[in-house]
Design a protein around this motif. Structure first.
Motif, PDB file in Angstrom:
ATOM      1  N   LEU A  26      -9.438  13.214  -1.273  1.00  0.00           N
ATOM      2  CA  LEU A  26     -10.651  12.542  -0.794  1.00  0.00           C
ATOM      3  C   LEU A  26     -11.900  13.132  -1.433  1.00  0.00           C
ATOM      4  O   LEU A  26     -12.814  12.411  -1.831  1.00  0.00           O
ATOM      5  N   ARG A  27     -11.953  14.451  -1.528  1.00  0.00           N
ATOM      6  CA  ARG A  27     -13.113  15.112  -2.136  1.00  0.00           C
ATOM      7  C   ARG A  27     -13.255  14.706  -3.596  1.00  0.00           C
ATOM      8  O   ARG A  27     -14.340  14.354  -4.056  1.00  0.00           O
ATOM      9  N   ALA A  28     -12.153  14.715  -4.338  1.00  0.00           N
ATOM     10  CA  ALA A  28     -12.211  14.335  -5.750  1.00  0.00           C
ATOM     11  C   ALA A  28     -12.623  12.870  -5.900  1.00  0.00           C
ATOM     12  O   ALA A  28     -13.455  12.540  -6.749  1.00  0.00           O
ATOM     13  N   ALA A  29     -12.071  11.992  -5.075  1.00  0.00           N
ATOM     14  CA  ALA A  29     -12.424  10.567  -5.145  1.00  0.00           C
ATOM     15  C   ALA A  29     -13.903  10.372  -4.837  1.00  0.00           C
ATOM     16  O   ALA A  29     -14.595   9.591  -5.508  1.00  0.00           O
ATOM     17  N   TYR A  30     -14.409  11.063  -3.850  1.00  0.00           N
ATOM     18  CA  TYR A  30     -15.821  10.959  -3.487  1.00  0.00           C
ATOM     19  C   TYR A  30     -16.714  11.395  -4.645  1.00  0.00           C
ATOM     20  O   TYR A  30     -17.677  10.717  -4.999  1.00  0.00           O
ATOM     21  N   LEU A  31     -16.362  12.502  -5.272  1.00  0.00           N
ATOM     22  CA  LEU A  31     -17.196  12.997  -6.361  1.00  0.00           C
ATOM     23  C   LEU A  31     -17.137  12.086  -7.580  1.00  0.00           C
ATOM     24  O   LEU A  31     -18.148  11.900  -8.260  1.00  0.00           O
ATOM     25  N   CYS A  33     -16.402   8.768  -7.473  1.00  0.00           N
ATOM     26  CA  CYS A  33     -16.988   7.470  -7.100  1.00  0.00           C
ATOM     27  C   CYS A  33     -18.474   7.572  -6.785  1.00  0.00           C
ATOM     28  O   CYS A  33     -19.219   6.624  -7.002  1.00  0.00           O
ATOM     29  N   GLY A  34     -18.897   8.691  -6.218  1.00  0.00           N
ATOM     30  CA  GLY A  34     -20.304   8.855  -5.882  1.00  0.00           C
ATOM     31  C   GLY A  34     -20.736   8.164  -4.606  1.00  0.00           C
ATOM     32  O   GLY A  34     -21.911   8.085  -4.311  1.00  0.00           O
ATOM     33  N   ASP A  35     -19.795   7.668  -3.857  1.00  0.00           N
ATOM     34  CA  ASP A  35     -20.100   6.931  -2.641  1.00  0.00           C
ATOM     35  C   ASP A  35     -19.074   7.319  -1.577  1.00  0.00           C
ATOM     36  O   ASP A  35     -17.869   7.222  -1.834  1.00  0.00           O
ATOM     37  N   PRO A  36     -19.520   7.756  -0.388  1.00  0.00           N
ATOM     38  CA  PRO A  36     -18.564   8.217   0.625  1.00  0.00           C
ATOM     39  C   PRO A  36     -17.547   7.152   1.043  1.00  0.00           C
ATOM     40  O   PRO A  36     -16.355   7.450   1.139  1.00  0.00           O
ATOM     41  N   GLU A  37     -18.000   5.921   1.274  1.00  0.00           N
ATOM     42  CA  GLU A  37     -17.063   4.889   1.730  1.00  0.00           C
ATOM     43  C   GLU A  37     -16.073   4.510   0.636  1.00  0.00           C
ATOM     44  O   GLU A  37     -14.879   4.379   0.880  1.00  0.00           O
ATOM     45  N   LEU A  38     -16.572   4.332  -0.572  1.00  0.00           N
ATOM     46  CA  LEU A  38     -15.693   4.000  -1.692  1.00  0.00           C
ATOM     47  C   LEU A  38     -14.746   5.160  -1.981  1.00  0.00           C
ATOM     48  O   LEU A  38     -13.560   4.953  -2.244  1.00  0.00           O
ATOM     49  N   GLY A  39     -15.247   6.380  -1.909  1.00  0.00           N
ATOM     50  CA  GLY A  39     -14.396   7.552  -2.108  1.00  0.00           C
ATOM     51  C   GLY A  39     -13.276   7.611  -1.082  1.00  0.00           C
ATOM     52  O   GLY A  39     -12.141   7.960  -1.409  1.00  0.00           O
ATOM     53  N   GLN A  40     -13.581   7.259   0.151  1.00  0.00           N
ATOM     54  CA  GLN A  40     -12.561   7.229   1.210  1.00  0.00           C
ATOM     55  C   GLN A  40     -11.473   6.212   0.879  1.00  0.00           C
ATOM     56  O   GLN A  40     -10.291   6.490   0.985  1.00  0.00           O
ATOM     57  N   GLN A  41     -11.893   5.016   0.454  1.00  0.00           N
ATOM     58  CA  GLN A  41     -10.923   3.972   0.104  1.00  0.00           C
ATOM     59  C   GLN A  41     -10.079   4.386  -1.092  1.00  0.00           C
ATOM     60  O   GLN A  41      -8.849   4.271  -1.068  1.00  0.00           O
ATOM     61  N   VAL A  42     -10.737   4.848  -2.137  1.00  0.00           N
ATOM     62  CA  VAL A  42     -10.038   5.228  -3.364  1.00  0.00           C
ATOM     63  C   VAL A  42      -9.154   6.451  -3.125  1.00  0.00           C
ATOM     64  O   VAL A  42      -8.052   6.535  -3.653  1.00  0.00           O
ATOM     65  N   GLY A  43      -9.612   7.385  -2.304  1.00  0.00           N
ATOM     66  CA  GLY A  43      -8.844   8.604  -2.043  1.00  0.00           C
ATOM     67  C   GLY A  43      -7.590   8.371  -1.228  1.00  0.00           C
ATOM     68  O   GLY A  43      -6.642   9.157  -1.295  1.00  0.00           O
ATOM     69  N   GLN A  44      -7.554   7.310  -0.462  1.00  0.00           N
ATOM     70  CA  GLN A  44      -6.361   7.014   0.347  1.00  0.00           C
ATOM     71  C   GLN A  44      -5.321   6.230  -0.436  1.00  0.00           C
ATOM     72  O   GLN A  44      -4.125   6.338  -0.164  1.00  0.00           O
ATOM     73  N   GLN A  45      -5.743   5.457  -1.419  1.00  0.00           N
ATOM     74  CA  GLN A  45      -4.821   4.583  -2.138  1.00  0.00           C
ATOM     75  C   GLN A  45      -3.698   5.337  -2.856  1.00  0.00           C
ATOM     76  O   GLN A  45      -2.546   4.892  -2.806  1.00  0.00           O
ATOM     77  N   TYR A  71      -7.506   9.242 -10.184  1.00  0.00           N
ATOM     78  CA  TYR A  71      -8.554   9.211 -11.203  1.00  0.00           C
ATOM     79  C   TYR A  71      -8.617   7.858 -11.892  1.00  0.00           C
ATOM     80  O   TYR A  71      -9.700   7.367 -12.180  1.00  0.00           O
ATOM     81  N   ARG A  72      -7.485   7.225 -12.135  1.00  0.00           N
ATOM     82  CA  ARG A  72      -7.483   5.887 -12.731  1.00  0.00           C
ATOM     83  C   ARG A  72      -8.209   4.906 -11.801  1.00  0.00           C
ATOM     84  O   ARG A  72      -9.090   4.169 -12.224  1.00  0.00           O
ATOM     85  N   ASP A  73      -7.848   4.921 -10.505  1.00  0.00           N
ATOM     86  CA  ASP A  73      -8.459   4.010  -9.539  1.00  0.00           C
ATOM     87  C   ASP A  73      -9.938   4.327  -9.308  1.00  0.00           C
ATOM     88  O   ASP A  73     -10.759   3.419  -9.162  1.00  0.00           O
ATOM     89  N   ALA A  74     -10.274   5.611  -9.272  1.00  0.00           N
ATOM     90  CA  ALA A  74     -11.668   6.002  -9.035  1.00  0.00           C
ATOM     91  C   ALA A  74     -12.563   5.567 -10.180  1.00  0.00           C
ATOM     92  O   ALA A  74     -13.645   5.023  -9.957  1.00  0.00           O
ATOM     93  N   VAL A  75     -12.125   5.786 -11.409  1.00  0.00           N
ATOM     94  CA  VAL A  75     -12.942   5.390 -12.554  1.00  0.00           C
ATOM     95  C   VAL A  75     -13.081   3.873 -12.586  1.00  0.00           C
ATOM     96  O   VAL A  75     -14.170   3.341 -12.811  1.00  0.00           O
ATOM     97  N   ALA A  76     -11.998   3.156 -12.321  1.00  0.00           N
ATOM     98  CA  ALA A  76     -12.057   1.692 -12.314  1.00  0.00           C
ATOM     99  C   ALA A  76     -13.015   1.191 -11.234  1.00  0.00           C
ATOM    100  O   ALA A  76     -13.817   0.288 -11.475  1.00  0.00           O
ATOM    101  N   SER A  77     -12.961   1.761 -10.043  1.00  0.00           N
ATOM    102  CA  SER A  77     -13.844   1.313  -8.966  1.00  0.00           C
ATOM    103  C   SER A  77     -15.282   1.704  -9.242  1.00  0.00           C
ATOM    104  O   SER A  77     -16.206   0.973  -8.911  1.00  0.00           O
ATOM    105  N   TRP A  78     -15.487   2.850  -9.858  1.00  0.00           N
ATOM    106  CA  TRP A  78     -16.834   3.314 -10.173  1.00  0.00           C
ATOM    107  C   TRP A  78     -17.491   2.366 -11.169  1.00  0.00           C
ATOM    108  O   TRP A  78     -18.669   2.079 -11.076  1.00  0.00           O
TER     109      TRP A  78
END
Length: 165
Positions: A26-31, A33-45, A71-78
């Motif tokens: 979750l922490r890595a996804a948040y950092l 993505c840059g957005d807490p809600e998006l990081g939460q979604q991406v970090g759970q996937q 990281y693949r999903d986070a970069v794509a969502s970002w």
């Protein structure tokens, strides 16, 4: 993890793994993505995806599989997101594991990360937050080492203050 998918302890092994890694993911996804809600979604996937694959991983390292997916999903969502509005005060100590009195520093780090491209941002998070070397970062990010090195070098040049130092 033997590939059978039906061992009685598979579920217990997965739950133990998921609980031990969820915070870091979750922490890595948040950092990234840059957005807490998006990081939460991406970090759970990645955990959801890994749950489906758990009995079939054989000798693959589940942490590496989860992080590569993250990281693949986070970069794509970002890349798909709108630029964030001005940042409100953070109440996300659980995601950053930092001193709650250090709001200013946290905001500065997040603002600096916002200046980077998705690839640079993911590389900085993997190399510095995750403390991974170039080879391991390249494997996690699914990029050649030369791309990781270039993204890292250009990100550090952008983050250096004052410029030119």
């Amino acid at each position: 993890m033997n590939g059978s998918g039906d061992r009685p302890d598979d579920e217990a092994e997965f739950l133990e793994f998921a609980q031990s890694r969820q915070g870091a993911l979750l922490r890595a996804a948040y950092l990234v993505c840059g957005d807490p809600e998006l990081g939460q979604q991406v970090g759970q996937q990645p955990v959801v995806t890994l749950a489906r694959q758990w009995g079939y991983l054989d000798d693959q390292r589940p942490d590496a599989v989860a992080r590569r997916n993250l990281y693949r999903d986070a970069v794509a969502s970002w890349r798909r997101r709108e630029p964030p509005p001005s940042r409100p005060p953070h109440d996300d100590e659980a995601l950053l594991d930092g001193d709650p009195d250090d709001e200013w520093r946290r905001a500065e780090v997040l603002a600096a990360l916002d200046t980077l491209t998705p690839g640079q941002r993911a590389t900085v998070v993997v190399r510095h937050l995750e403390e991974r070397g170039e080879d391991e970062a390249a494997q996690l990010l699914g990029h050649p080492v030369r791309t990781v090195r270039a993204d890292h070098d250009s990100a550090l040049a952008l983050l250096r203050w004052p410029p030119g130092e």
